[in-house]
Design a protein around this motif. Structure first.
Motif, short mmCIF file in Angstrom:
data_model
loop_
_atom_site.label_atom_id
_atom_site.label_comp_id
_atom_site.label_asym_id
_atom_site.label_seq_id
_atom_site.Cartn_x
_atom_site.Cartn_y
_atom_site.Cartn_z
N MET A 271 52.09 38.30 75.30
CA MET A 271 51.53 39.30 74.40
C MET A 271 51.49 38.73 72.98
O MET A 271 52.46 38.15 72.53
CB MET A 271 52.39 40.57 74.44
N PRO A 272 50.37 38.89 72.27
CA PRO A 272 50.29 38.37 70.90
C PRO A 272 51.36 39.00 70.02
O PRO A 272 51.71 40.18 70.18
CB PRO A 272 48.89 38.79 70.45
N HIS A 273 51.89 38.22 69.08
CA HIS A 273 52.92 38.75 68.22
C HIS A 273 52.80 38.16 66.82
O HIS A 273 52.16 37.13 66.61
CB HIS A 273 54.32 38.46 68.79
N LEU A 274 53.45 38.85 65.89
CA LEU A 274 53.60 38.39 64.52
C LEU A 274 55.08 38.06 64.35
O LEU A 274 55.94 38.91 64.55
CB LEU A 274 53.19 39.50 63.54
N ARG A 275 55.38 36.82 63.98
CA ARG A 275 56.77 36.39 63.82
C ARG A 275 57.16 36.50 62.35
O ARG A 275 56.54 35.86 61.49
CB ARG A 275 56.98 34.98 64.33
N ILE A 276 58.17 37.32 62.08
CA ILE A 276 58.64 37.54 60.71
C ILE A 276 60.09 37.07 60.63
O ILE A 276 60.94 37.49 61.41
CB ILE A 276 58.54 39.02 60.32
N ALA A 277 60.36 36.20 59.68
CA ALA A 277 61.71 35.70 59.45
C ALA A 277 62.15 36.08 58.05
O ALA A 277 61.35 36.14 57.12
CB ALA A 277 61.78 34.18 59.63
N SER A 278 63.44 36.33 57.90
CA SER A 278 63.99 36.64 56.59
C SER A 278 65.23 35.78 56.37
O SER A 278 65.99 35.51 57.31
CB SER A 278 64.35 38.12 56.49
N ASP B 98 60.03 38.85 66.51
CA ASP B 98 58.63 38.89 66.94
C ASP B 98 58.22 40.35 67.14
O ASP B 98 58.89 41.09 67.87
CB ASP B 98 58.44 38.14 68.26
N TYR B 99 57.09 40.74 66.51
CA TYR B 99 56.54 42.08 66.63
C TYR B 99 55.18 41.98 67.31
O TYR B 99 54.30 41.24 66.85
CB TYR B 99 56.41 42.73 65.26
N SER B 100 54.97 42.74 68.37
CA SER B 100 53.73 42.64 69.12
C SER B 100 52.59 43.35 68.41
O SER B 100 52.79 44.29 67.65
CB SER B 100 53.90 43.26 70.52
N PHE B 101 51.38 42.87 68.65
CA PHE B 101 50.18 43.49 68.09
C PHE B 101 49.95 44.84 68.80
O PHE B 101 50.27 45.00 69.96
CB PHE B 101 48.95 42.63 68.31
N LEU C 184 57.31 50.76 64.51
CA LEU C 184 57.36 49.30 64.53
C LEU C 184 58.47 48.79 65.45
O LEU C 184 58.30 47.78 66.14
CB LEU C 184 57.58 48.76 63.11
N ALA C 185 59.59 49.49 65.49
CA ALA C 185 60.70 49.06 66.32
C ALA C 185 60.31 49.00 67.80
O ALA C 185 60.85 48.18 68.56
CB ALA C 185 61.89 50.00 66.13
N GLU C 186 59.38 49.84 68.20
CA GLU C 186 58.92 49.82 69.60
C GLU C 186 58.15 48.55 69.91
O GLU C 186 57.93 48.23 71.09
CB GLU C 186 58.04 51.04 69.87
N ARG C 187 57.77 47.80 68.91
CA ARG C 187 56.97 46.59 69.10
C ARG C 187 57.82 45.32 69.09
O ARG C 187 57.28 44.22 69.17
CB ARG C 187 55.90 46.50 68.02
N VAL C 188 59.12 45.44 68.97
CA VAL C 188 59.98 44.25 68.93
C VAL C 188 59.98 43.55 70.28
O VAL C 188 60.26 44.16 71.32
CB VAL C 188 61.42 44.63 68.53
N GLN C 189 59.67 42.27 70.26
CA GLN C 189 59.69 41.46 71.47
C GLN C 189 60.92 40.57 71.55
O GLN C 189 61.44 40.32 72.64
CB GLN C 189 58.44 40.57 71.53
N ALA C 190 61.37 40.06 70.42
CA ALA C 190 62.50 39.13 70.42
C ALA C 190 63.17 39.17 69.06
O ALA C 190 62.53 39.41 68.04
CB ALA C 190 62.03 37.71 70.73
N TYR C 191 64.48 38.93 69.07
CA TYR C 191 65.29 38.92 67.85
C TYR C 191 66.29 37.78 67.98
O TYR C 191 66.93 37.63 69.02
CB TYR C 191 66.03 40.24 67.69
N SER C 192 66.43 36.99 66.92
CA SER C 192 67.42 35.91 66.96
C SER C 192 67.92 35.60 65.56
O SER C 192 67.23 35.85 64.56
CB SER C 192 66.84 34.64 67.60
N VAL C 193 69.12 35.05 65.49
CA VAL C 193 69.69 34.52 64.26
C VAL C 193 69.75 33.01 64.40
O VAL C 193 70.36 32.49 65.33
CB VAL C 193 71.10 35.09 64.01
#
Length: 279
Positions: A1-8, A276-279, A248-257
């Motif tokens: 699934m396409p996603h937008l990867r956001i890092a902070s 990663d947040y899905s389109f 937006l939280a429903e679109r979370v695909q992956a989370y990592s530190v």
């Protein structure tokens, strides 16, 4: 699934991070949007560290302090830094950028909350910031919006978020009143929420992405003191967050530190948080 990867990440000074290996990490991280805190520099320092990226930046009014930025592969559609009352200096601590997640608008925030110090004027500034934070969350979270607040929020919300929580109950970062703000931020929207300090307020309904993804486990921590062997012993704090609206939280695909393999390989005292947040 396409996603937008956001890092902070709190870079602990963009020039030092660039010297110490941030680019090597970023080259392999495949990030679309990168939010940064504690930039401690000017526009030219960000541009040198992040060539080819589109950057929006709010520099602190105190030179060499704070500073927040958002770097992206495609330019932000709009940017805002207005935050809190006019007489409150929030420069270098809050910046919003508007982007698209698929065909829907998405607001991304890079935030850097004061570290504070119990029973001092520094803590008073932190209380002001947390008050303004709650007000802004209420506005950003309306009408099923897609919005995300990322950054070094300098509060461990729960005992699971700090390895040595017992020894920090009277210290800034784990004070009951600080934690109660997060009880309300993350409490059921519209419900009466009793905070850990006994205060009562209205829940705002935001979602702590890291906690939802990992469940009831210690950490995963994002910051370690330079003292002793905190990093080697993983005696850390989880103070870097992605707070998302429910939609937006429903679109979370992956989370990592992205914790460095060894102390020597770190390029900041914080580890990047990647979602990663899905389109």
């Amino acid at each position: 699934m396409p996603h937008l990867r956001i890092a902070s990440v709190n870079v602990n000074g963009i020039r030092a991070a660039a010297r110490n290996g941030m680019s090597t990490w970023l080259d392999s991280a495949d990030v679309d949007i990168l939010t940064l805190q504690e930039v401690r520099g000017q526009d030219e320092h960000l541009e040198a560290a992040l060539p080819g990226w589109s950057i929006i930046h709010d520099e602190s009014s105190a030179k060499g302090r704070a500073g927040v930025a958002i770097a992206s592969r495609t330019p932000a559609l709009a940017a805002r830094t207005a935050f809190g009352a006019d007489d409150f200096d929030s420069a270098g601590r809050w910046i919003e950028g508007d982007f698209l997640l698929g065909d829907r608008p998405l607001t991304v925030v890079s935030a850097y909350v004061h570290s504070g110090e119990a029973d001092t004027p520094k803590q008073e500034e932190k209380w002001k910031f947390l008050e303004a934070f709650g007000s802004r969350l209420g506005a950003l979270g309306q009408d099923d919006a897609l919005a995300l607040v990322t950054g070094d929020l300098n509060v461990g919300h729960r005992e699971l978020d700090i390895k040595n929580w017992r020894g920090n109950r009277k210290k800034a970062g784990f004070l009951p009143r600080e934690r109660a703000y997060f009880d309300r931020f993350l409490g059921e929207a519209g419900a009466e929420v009793t905070g850990v300090d006994g205060s009562v307020g209205t829940g705002l309904g935001w979602v702590d992405v890291g906690r939802r993804f990992h469940g009831e486990v210690d950490g995963p921590y994002t910051w370690w003191s330079m003292r002793g062997q905190a990093f080697d012993n993983d005696s850390g704090w989880r103070i870097d967050y992605h707070l998302a609206t429910p939609a937006l939280a429903e679109r979370v695909q992956a989370y990592s530190v992205a914790r460095a393999a060894t102390y020597a390989e770190r390029w900041s005292d914080h580890a990047p948080v990647i979602v990663d947040y899905s389109f």
